[in-house]
Design a protein around this motif. Structure first.
Motif, short mmCIF file in Angstrom:
data_model
loop_
_atom_site.label_atom_id
_atom_site.label_comp_id
_atom_site.label_asym_id
_atom_site.label_seq_id
_atom_site.Cartn_x
_atom_site.Cartn_y
_atom_site.Cartn_z
N ASP A 1 -0.21 -4.23 2.71
CA ASP A 1 1.14 -4.34 2.14
C ASP A 1 1.81 -5.34 2.12
O ASP A 1 2.50 -5.90 1.33
CB ASP A 1 2.15 -3.30 2.91
N GLN B 1 0.90 -3.49 -7.13
CA GLN B 1 0.61 -4.73 -7.94
C GLN B 1 -0.42 -4.29 -8.98
O GLN B 1 -0.62 -4.61 -9.99
CB GLN B 1 0.01 -5.60 -7.03
N SER C 1 0.05 -8.14 -0.41
CA SER C 1 -0.23 -7.58 -1.80
C SER C 1 0.23 -8.40 -2.84
O SER C 1 -0.27 -8.87 -3.86
CB SER C 1 0.34 -6.14 -2.13
N ARG C 2 1.72 -9.14 -2.66
CA ARG C 2 2.36 -9.80 -3.55
C ARG C 2 1.63 -11.55 -3.76
O ARG C 2 1.77 -12.09 -4.63
CB ARG C 2 3.68 -10.11 -3.34
N GLY D 1 1.24 -1.10 -1.25
CA GLY D 1 1.56 -2.41 -2.05
C GLY D 1 0.69 -2.91 -2.94
O GLY D 1 0.96 -3.43 -3.91
N SER E 1 -3.41 1.02 0.68
CA SER E 1 -2.22 0.20 0.60
C SER E 1 -1.45 0.82 -0.69
O SER E 1 -1.70 0.09 -1.96
CB SER E 1 -2.48 -1.35 0.49
#
Length: 205
Positions: free
Chosen positions: A11, A76, A14-15, A72, A70
């Motif tokens: 999480d 995505q 993730s970005r 997150g 996850s």
């Protein structure tokens, strides 16, 4: 099993995941080509990450399912689907307890995912995949490979020191497949930054 630390770690990552894992895309695509999914088939990707494999499957005439621990990463993957105007069914869950009926999928794919599980868990994961596959269905795996080399030794040292950042570990994937009733149909070895990567397609008779 919830794998709460792993879920929280992904999480958080993730970005930024595509920033440091972008080199994985080429071998992920090579693994998907080896799996050879056909239009109209039902396909599951376990651990789809930011959704690159799901987009590839969607553009190949398949509406895939992506399962990830996850939330997150799933966010995505959902955003990647919107950008590419492709569709996938996404669900959050543990791969050791796949939330699907037996004989659901023609193909199951894992890219840099199976080596996140312990040696005790991998047979449980492979058994869950065998149940979810249709008769004659294929399992596709892309994973870090074991090898006697300085590069692999250095990587394994880094993995032991920072396991939450360098989380994958080299595994003998063909050994695990054979030991758990799978028959390898095709296998290939590639490299990323000098590290050996095994691409394998197998089936469970």
């Amino acid at each position: 099993m919830t794998h709460i630390p792993a879920r929280r770690n992904y999480d958080r990552l993730s970005r930024l995941y595509d920033w440091f894992a972008g080199s994985e895309k080429s071998v992920t695509e090579a693994g998907l080509r080896l799996l050879d999914p056909q239009p109209g088939e039902r396909a599951l990707e376990i651990g789809p990450g930011t959704g690159h494999g799901l987009v590839w499957l969607s553009q190949s005439g398949i509406r895939p399912v992506g399962l990830d621990l996850s939330a997150g990463m799933l966010a995505q993957a959902r955003a990647a689907g919107k950008r590419s105007r492709t569709q996938a069914d996404l669900c959050q869950g543990d791969a050791l307890s796949l939330p699907f009926p037996n004989f659901t999928f023609h193909a199951i794919f894992l890219s840099f995912t199976i080596e996140l599980f312990s040696d005790i868990e991998i047979p449980l994961l492979l058994a869950a995949c065998a149940c979810a596959l249709k008769p004659g269905g294929r399992l596709g795996v892309v994973s870090l490979a074991q090898e006697e080399s300085r590069m692999v030794q250095a990587y394994e040292w880094t993995h032991r020191r920072w396991p939450t950042v360098v989380d994958c570990r080299p595994i003998p994937i063909r050994h695990f497949l054979h030991a758990n009733g799978y028959q390898v149909r095709e296998a290939r070895r590639e490299r990323i930054w000098g590290l050996p990567i095994d691409l394998v397609t197998a089936y469970h008779p």
